[in-house]
Scaffold this active site. Structure first.
Site, short mmCIF file in Angstrom:
data_model
loop_
_atom_site.label_atom_id
_atom_site.label_comp_id
_atom_site.label_asym_id
_atom_site.label_seq_id
_atom_site.Cartn_x
_atom_site.Cartn_y
_atom_site.Cartn_z
N HIS A 1 -26.78 -16.55 25.46
CA HIS A 1 -25.74 -16.33 26.45
C HIS A 1 -25.02 -17.62 26.85
CE1 HIS A 1 -27.52 -12.44 26.67
NE2 HIS A 1 -26.87 -12.08 27.77
N HIS B 1 0.85 -1.19 0.00
CA HIS B 1 0.00 0.00 0.00
C HIS B 1 0.89 1.25 0.00
CE1 HIS B 1 -2.41 -3.26 1.67
NE2 HIS B 1 -3.49 -2.59 1.34
N GLU C 1 -16.71 -4.74 25.02
CA GLU C 1 -15.86 -5.92 25.14
C GLU C 1 -14.64 -5.85 24.22
OE1 GLU C 1 -20.11 -7.16 26.04
OE2 GLU C 1 -19.09 -6.09 24.41
N HIS D 1 -4.04 3.15 -3.39
CA HIS D 1 -4.23 2.60 -2.04
C HIS D 1 -3.54 1.28 -1.84
CE1 HIS D 1 -6.17 0.76 1.43
NE2 HIS D 1 -6.63 1.94 1.77
#
Length: 681
Positions: free
Chosen positions: A489, A31, A427, A266
């Site tokens: 869960h 890149h 998280e 890019h």
């Protein structure tokens, strides 16, 4: 004078552009656009502000630099080479080649001067938040009036992709709440990603977004004007109580006549013809990989780096004379070494757990272990993603982390700094921030959530394993044993999935002693992250003859009971966590019908797999059929040559835990029946 400065800055920036396009072209992979576009920004930061010493990349009070848009890795490789790090030009020629020090994305531990492994976008930015937090907390803990031994900034380059990733919101929002004033993020606002102009799918007002987070915002600034960028960085460094975002407007692939400002710059080489045209446009007359001596002289940071570190060393010597115990503790902490008596602390805690033989959930057993370890290790920095009361990661030694109006960490009524972090429902951000804390040095981070949410954290866990960082994840509610919350869960596949991450130690302890030893091993594993999988429901203590083999990941928990004459085991039941009790009950049932079996508790498959062949055979003898028992997917266990596996290959159900274990036939009766079936074949 200004014209000379402009000429010098142009030469410095074009050296980066030339190296970037040449290395990517030679590899025919990479890149070039971001390094070419951010070259002037790099001149302003690395040439005028960054405090670092190429001769000692681990100097504790260096500024941290993170290239979060890690696909532009040739930017940092060029900077490290030009400023004098141990990164020869030959390594840049070997960009992206086997065993080179210049892999496709920056990798911690491979390239001197690279502070963190980046590539998965947004995570480098989150790592930088962790580094800045570590700096602030160490400064509050160790600096004394007249003695400032911790005083550095964390700088991060990032692109559109970093800000599109959701982790950027998690990390940057909490960075504002923490008032991390020594964190400076420079946004490469070039408007281009792999798919082209980002405007159709990315229209965020980054300035307003970060202002809402509680950041100072500077810009937009012309990212190709080194003087303007210099002033913006200088202003950011003066922020008293806020992190700073500098929005740098740049042109991707700057200097390329036909590809600048386009997606073509890019993620692919410019091509030989475009490289030639770019050289002409930049008035760069040198052959590929040839850098004029004048550019090296302008970039050389060896003398200034040595001077900066020497000045710090003198300050530290004065500090050491005034505060010898603090200085020794600081040196131990930044080296990542545990106290000399810590191994005995683990033994004492394990023996206490063995003696008390409590029946508690392993999440509670974890908290009991943490009470001992957080008292012994002031470097432990805990937290939870809005589940403290469930994960039980807080202790009497870890007050909550809070900051005053000036951005300084507060102390509790006993004068103690906060050591338990309320991460909020973040998280992934928590996991990546912990990686940054660990990489910075001085703390051992741990954080909790439910095991099922490890999916949110997984890529950051993988990065910790890749970087060999001591980060500890506390995952509670580890199975269908959490009951009524239902299949969303209830972790079924998560234990197996985590065990598949190379370099991650996964522990699923069965009782208090195993939990203590799991924690002890995790804390002593300096170059390895760990995950502790813990139950919500109470688990009985499993009587055992000794504790020394638990740290090997698996051990013989119970040999066959006497059945008439002493008989050798005819089978081995392997179990983990809450299912060890099922194995023990099944062993007793089988003994009643004259079938002797051995029970092996295997709290860590990953640790057991590293043991010697002789030890593994002593635990799992050849020729004995093996039956594994775990409340999760069965596929993982066939690797141990099992004749049968008692587990769950579906999602859970919503019901009380006892009903679920019965529903899924995770019972001692079924374990015993499975053993009998195997032996009857």
């Amino acid at each position: 004078m200004s014209s000379i400065l402009t000429q010098d800055s142009s030469l410095m920036a074009n050296a980066i552009r030339a190296l970037a396009m040449d290395a990517v072209q030679q590899a025919n992979s990479g890149h070039p656009g971001a390094p070419m576009g951010m070259a002037d920004v790099a001149v302003a930061l690395w040439g005028r502000h960054l405090k670092h010493n190429p001769a000692n990349p681990q100097w504790p009070d260096r500024d941290r630099f993170v290239l979060s848009n890690g696909h532009g890795s040739m930017l940092i490789y060029a900077l490290l080479h030009l400023t004098g790090y141990d990164l020869a030009l030959s390594e840049l020629r070997n960009f992206r080649q086997l065993h080179s020090k210049t892999p496709g994305h920056p990798e911690f531990g491979i390239t001197p001067g690279v502070e963190t492994t980046t590539g998965p976008l947004g995570q480098g930015l989150a790592n930088a938040v962790g580094m800045a937090l570590a700096e602030k907390l160490l400064a509050a803990e160790f600096n004394r009036p007249g003695h400032s031994i911790v005083d550095h900034h964390t700088f991060v380059f990032m692109g559109d992709g970093c800000l599109m990733e959701g982790i950027s919101h998690e990390a940057c929002a909490i960075a504002g709440a923490w008032k991390l004033n020594k964190l400076v993020a420079i946004y490469d606002d070039n408007g281009i990603s792999i798919d082209g102009q980002v405007a159709p799918w990315y229209i965020d007002d980054a300035g307003k977004r970060f202002s809402a987070y509680g950041w100072d915002v500077i810009g937009p600034v012309d990212g190709h004007d080194v003087e303007l960028m210099d002033r913006a960085i200088a202003k950011a460094r003066q922020s008293a109580a806020k992190p700073t975002l500098i929005i740098a407007k740049t042109t991707i692939g700057k200097g390329s006549p036909n590809r600048a400002g386009s997606a073509k710059a890019h993620g692919e080489a410019l091509g030989l013809e475009e490289c030639k045209l770019t050289r002409d446009a930049l008035c760069w007359t040198h052959e590929p990989f040839v850098i004029p001596e004048a550019a090296y002289e302008l970039w050389d940071a060896k003398a200034s780096g040595e001077e900066a570190e020497s000045a710090w060393a003198a300050r530290f010597a004065t500090y050491k004379a005034a505060h010898p115990e603090l200085a020794a503790e600081f040196a131990r902490r930044v080296a990542g070494e545990l106290p000399a008596d810590f191994a005995q602390t683990v033994v004492d805690a394990a023996v206490a757990a063995h003696t008390q033989a409590q029946t508690v959930a392993s999440r509670k057993a974890s908290q009991l272990a943490l009470e001992a370890f957080t008292k012994a290790l002031p470097e432990m920095l805990g937290g939870s993603a809005d589940l403290t009361g469930s994960n039980l990661t807080n202790t009497s030694s870890t007050p909550p982390l809070r900051f005053d109006a000036d951005g300084q960490p507060t102390v509790d009524a006993n004068g103690r700094l906060g050591r338990h972090i309320n991460y909020g429902v973040r998280e992934f951000g928590m996991a990546a921030i912990m990686n940054g804390v660990a990489l910075h040095g001085g703390h051992i981070p741990y954080g909790g959530t439910f095991l099922t949410f490890s999916d949110y954290s997984r890529n950051a866990i993988r990065m910790a394993a890749l970087m060999k960082s001591r980060v500890i994840h506390v995952f509670t509610h580890d199975s269908i044993g959490l009951g009524e919350d239902g299949p969303t869960h209830q972790s079924v596949e998560h234990a197996a999935a985590l065990r598949l991450i190379p370099g991650l130690d996964v522990w699923r302890p069965a009782d208090t002693a195993e939990t203590v030893i799991a924690w002890g091993c995790a804390l002593q594993s300096k170059h390895r992250p760990s995950a502790l999988l813990l139950s919500r429901q109470n688990l009985p203590y499993a009587p055992k003859s000794g504790l020394e083999d638990i740290a090997k990941g698996a051990y013989v928990l119970a040999e066959p009971a006497e059945v008439g004459l002493k008989q050798k085991a005819r089978a081995v039941i392997i179990a983990t966590g809450s299912e060890v009790q099922l194995a023990m009950h099944a062993q007793a049932e089988l003994a009643q019908v004259g079938i002797p079996v051995r029970v092996v508790s295997m709290p860590s498959t990953t640790v057991f797999d590293r043991q010697s062949v002789a030890y593994k055979r002593s635990v799992l003898p050849d020729g004995l059929p093996r039956i594994a028992v775990e409340a999760g997917v069965t596929d993982y266990w066939w690797k141990y040559g099992c004749a049968a596996v008692v587990g769950i290959d579906t999602y859970g159900e919503s019901a009380p835990a006892p009903a679920l274990f019965k529903h899924f036939n995770l019972t001692s009766d079924n374990v015993a029946a499975t053993v009998r079936k195997v032996l009857s074949k």
